[in-house]
Design an enzyme around this catalytic site. Sequence first.
Site, PDB file in Angstrom:
ATOM      1  N   SER A 236      15.378 -46.505  22.695  1.00 20.50           N
ATOM      2  CA  SER A 236      13.983 -46.097  22.640  1.00 20.50           C
ATOM      3  C   SER A 236      13.089 -47.320  22.417  1.00 20.50           C
ATOM      4  CB  SER A 236      13.796 -45.050  21.545  1.00 20.50           C
ATOM      5  OG  SER A 236      12.550 -44.423  21.655  1.00 20.50           O
ATOM      6  N   ASP A 270      17.932 -44.539  26.928  1.00 22.44           N
ATOM      7  CA  ASP A 270      17.039 -43.386  27.019  1.00 22.44           C
ATOM      8  C   ASP A 270      15.579 -43.713  26.755  1.00 22.44           C
ATOM      9  OD1 ASP A 270      17.219 -40.593  27.725  1.00 22.44           O
ATOM     10  OD2 ASP A 270      16.445 -40.156  25.733  1.00 22.44           O
ATOM     11  N   HIS A 421      18.284 -37.221  22.860  1.00 20.03           N
ATOM     12  CA  HIS A 421      17.597 -38.516  22.936  1.00 20.03           C
ATOM     13  C   HIS A 421      18.427 -39.628  22.296  1.00 20.03           C
ATOM     14  CE1 HIS A 421      14.491 -41.508  23.042  1.00 20.03           C
ATOM     15  NE2 HIS A 421      14.302 -41.495  21.739  1.00 20.03           N
TER      16      HIS A 421
END
Length: 463
Positions: A236, A270, A421
């Site tokens: 992320s 991701d 996620h």
Amino acid sequence: MSELHRQRLKAKYNQALQSGHAPMSSLNHPIMPPPLPIPEFNELDEDRYVPNTPQDDDSSSASSVSSTGTVIPSPSRALFARPQPFQTGRSWDPVPWTAYFERALFLPSDDGSITYHAYLTSPAPPSGSSKTPGPLFVTHHGAGSSGLSFAVLGSEIRKRLPSAGILSLDARGHGLTSSLPSSSSSDPTTPQPQDDTAKQDLSLATLAQDLLSVLFLTQRQMHWPSLPPIIFVGHSLGGAVVTHVAAELIPSLPREKQQAIDLLGYVVLDVVEGSAMDALQSMHAYLATRPTGFDSVSEAIEWHVRSRTLRNGISARVSVPGLLVKNSNVAGSSSGSSSAAHGDGSALSGARRQKEWTWRTDLAKTQPFWEGWFRGLSGKFLRGRGGKMLLLAGTDRLDTELTIGQMQGKYALQVFPEAGHFIHEDLPEKTAMVLVDFHRRNDRSALVLPPKVSELLAQGKKV
């Protein structure tokens, strides 16, 4: 039926007929005895089974089970009984970081303005050789997380590549990294007080510089003569940080420092520019759904798993404690609870609503940096030096620029649709397999180059 057999049966039939025991039927079609009635199955009867009651023991059935592997249903097994609620017996107790990392490092910066904290498992030379140590996977977590989110993944990498090392840092404003000088506490292993998140400089350029500083400070503290081959792994926000380091920061370093960093490649988990920018619009709505705190660390671990924020209970037991900090207001308010009970009752009820554990990082206060984290991420990802890999939880997250780059073979793409996620925490085994394979495909030390022509001539060989 042969004629001889027919004659024998006819003789036995005549003998039985004379004695009066033969069935009244023709010879070719003897009448079989009627089948025994089969009781009608009643599902409720199976539920009425009472344990510890005497049951018939069929030894022949038991022998058939051991010989053929066929399970013979017995009344005691209640084969068609309704299933009972599943009891997991799962533990929500925290697991210490020492189960996954070799040591924890406190790395004061040269100017003393910040003390970085990182978890380290040192790389080692391949077994049976004295070559260069194995690769060092340098990981960077996402916003609000900590270096412990890569604990289980690092362990899985080591299972498949024992010579690999893991360096997982806590970004500033996260984990045990503190912007206070290390001399402020006599015990460096205790959690340092955190400055207000709103006062932290969490810009992308600062976080990228922090990552590079941690790398060189670790080399100095561990007395490594040189840095091992490096693979950056970022999740992320961490994916944006490692991409900025590879595409912007390293190329701008002095030449000697560039040569000191043997970057094999980087992996982004991701995060895609387009979907990340869209998700920022609903970030405040998501943060509003989270609990403001927890009564215990175990309760926080359970919430992360029950809410499917993390889908791997083992990883949650390691990583979630790093997201929390003890609420000092709870202890202060409890001391005066007896007096408040005789006075203002609303003050006591407010104190009771306080949770003992709260979030270490206030994500809502990082909003000024959100767009700067992800803007231009796709272009930087494609032009960065070294091998590139993108791990996603769904192909719908690809934007146009990355889709074109993937069709042109500029990077490797892996999709885990069954993960959430937090791919590296939900599926640490699969993620480790992909990362180890990524290293093997980009490991230049395994290449065997042909000898030079000048060397062959010096050896007296014909070319």
